[in-house]
Design an enzyme around this catalytic site. Structure first.
Site, PDB file in Angstrom:
ATOM      1  N   GLY A   8      39.294  -3.712  34.260  1.00  9.97           N
ATOM      2  CA  GLY A   8      40.370  -3.785  33.279  1.00  9.97           C
ATOM      3  C   GLY A   8      41.706  -3.347  33.839  1.00  9.97           C
ATOM      4  N   GLY A  14      44.751  -0.020  31.869  1.00 13.76           N
ATOM      5  CA  GLY A  14      44.422  -0.236  33.267  1.00 13.76           C
ATOM      6  C   GLY A  14      45.626  -0.337  34.165  1.00 13.76           C
ATOM      7  N   TYR A 133      32.315  -1.624  17.406  1.00 11.89           N
ATOM      8  CA  TYR A 133      32.996  -1.282  18.658  1.00 11.89           C
ATOM      9  C   TYR A 133      32.677   0.154  19.055  1.00 11.89           C
ATOM     10  CZ  TYR A 133      36.930  -0.139  21.748  1.00 11.89           C
ATOM     11  OH  TYR A 133      37.702   0.286  22.803  1.00 11.89           O
ATOM     12  N   THR A 161      42.520   9.254  22.389  1.00  8.64           N
ATOM     13  CA  THR A 161      42.942   8.910  21.040  1.00  8.64           C
ATOM     14  C   THR A 161      43.756   7.619  21.096  1.00  8.64           C
ATOM     15  OG1 THR A 161      43.929   9.829  19.029  1.00  8.64           O
ATOM     16  CG2 THR A 161      45.063  10.287  21.104  1.00  8.64           C
ATOM     17  N   LEU A 163      46.210   4.836  21.753  1.00  4.23           N
ATOM     18  CA  LEU A 163      47.218   4.731  22.806  1.00  4.23           C
ATOM     19  C   LEU A 163      48.414   3.897  22.364  1.00  4.23           C
ATOM     20  CD1 LEU A 163      44.918   4.027  25.885  1.00  4.23           C
ATOM     21  CD2 LEU A 163      45.746   6.237  25.050  1.00  4.23           C
ATOM     22  N   HIS A 176      47.495  -3.183  17.776  1.00  2.00           N
ATOM     23  CA  HIS A 176      47.227  -2.000  16.979  1.00  2.00           C
ATOM     24  C   HIS A 176      48.491  -1.621  16.206  1.00  2.00           C
ATOM     25  CE1 HIS A 176      43.787  -1.703  19.802  1.00  2.00           C
ATOM     26  NE2 HIS A 176      43.192  -1.178  18.751  1.00  2.00           N
TER      27      HIS A 176
END
Length: 313
Positions: A8, A14, A133, A161, A163, A176
């Site tokens: 990733g 990543g 998930y 937590t 990001l 998100h």
């Protein structure tokens, strides 16, 4: 830690980890998903086995917000389960000295007391929309601990937590809450909209960790931690979504009305983690001021808008 295999490595987190490793003079092997399909166990075995890495950092995941979690729960469960399973087994077979797997706080039970302590991880079922998930990722912790007991594999499990930061995904199918809100506000300003619509009631709380802080914590654990116990990575700052919306509006310059659509779920009622274990075990503490991080995220989005909105994975 001279040569690190990162899965990733082209993703949001990543990229930050690869950048930080490069800055420290570490040689990084980070094949893209087009170059390496980690859902193929044989391909994972070959790639990791031939890499010569002394550390594997597993960051590859299929993720999304509440929308994606509701639309594709089976896909999120199976793909994330297989990604981690294949990487852990490939690292074991190759006798890689250390494997670092990054999980998620979505694995915590829905009504975990705040701040989340690692000891609460098995005290209940995750919040419904996050459960497939979260459980898939939690299985990797069990896998690492079982392999440590049977084979002596050294594996570390970290739980960042939520990001945020430059490089985040802004496509509405996968974004998100912070990138979604930034995009809504920017578009409302551009189109002269008098309001934005936000899912939920605003009562839920979240904790947000700047992506470069998270990368620093992951690398610190790779260097200095070798235990089997899971470890939170957090910023020690819980914020209500309603307050977050106001901060994002202020940061973007949006001055219109906020309309809440409570036909959509809030998700987990509260999230905020106890970061003390990371501080005690490998000296990690977050350092980025939240409003400074929001501004940096906004500036990156405005400068890279087409690429930011195109990313679906």
């Amino acid at each position: 830690m001279k040569r690190v295999f990162v899965t990733g490595g082209g993703g949001f987190l990543g990229s930050a980890v690869v950048r930080a490793l490069n800055e420290q003079g570490v040689e990084v092997v980070a094949p893209s998903s087009a170059e390496l399909d980690l859902l193929d166990a044989d391909a994972a075995d070959t790639a990791i086995g031939s890499s010569g890495a002394d550390v594997v950092i597993h960051l590859a995941a299929q993720v999304g917000g509440i929308g994606a979690n509701r639309q594709k729960p089976a896909e999120l469960y199976l793909n994330n389960l297989l990604l981690g399973t294949n990487v852990i087994e490939a690292a074991r077979k190759a006798d890689v000295p250390k494997t670092v797997v990054v999980g998620t706080i979505c694995s915590y039970p829905k009504h975990t007391p705040v701040p989340f302590q690692e000891s609460s991880l098995w005290q209940g079922f995750p919040e419904d929309t996050n459960a497939p998930y979260g459980i898939a990722k939690l299985a990797h912790l069990v896998h690492l601990q079982a392999n440590r007991a049977q084979y002596g594999q050294r594996g570390v499990y970290l739980m960042p937590t939520n990001l945020y930061g430059p490089g985040d995904k802004f496509h509405p199918d996968v974004s998100h809450v912070i990138p979604a809100l930034i995009r809504k506000c920017v578009m409302a300003i551009e189109y002269g909209s008098a309001f934005i619509e936000v899912w939920g009631t605003g009562s839920a709380t979240r904790e947000f960790l700047y992506v470069d802080d998270a990368a620093r914590g992951i690398i610190a654990a790779a260097k200095c931690y070798d235990g089997e116990a899971p470890v939170n990575l957090g910023a020690n700052r819980e914020i209500a979504i309603a307050e977050l919306v106001e901060l994002v509006a202020k940061t973007t310059g949006f001055e219109g009305e906020i309309r809440w659509d409570d036909s959509y779920p809030d998700g987990q009622p509260r999230r905020g983690v106890d970061p003390s274990r990371a501080r005690e075990l490998f000296g990690f503490e977050a350092s980025t001021d939240f409003e400074v991080g929001l501004k940096a995220t906004l500036n990156w989005y405005l400068a890279n808008r087409e690429a930011a909105e195109a990313r679906r994975v």
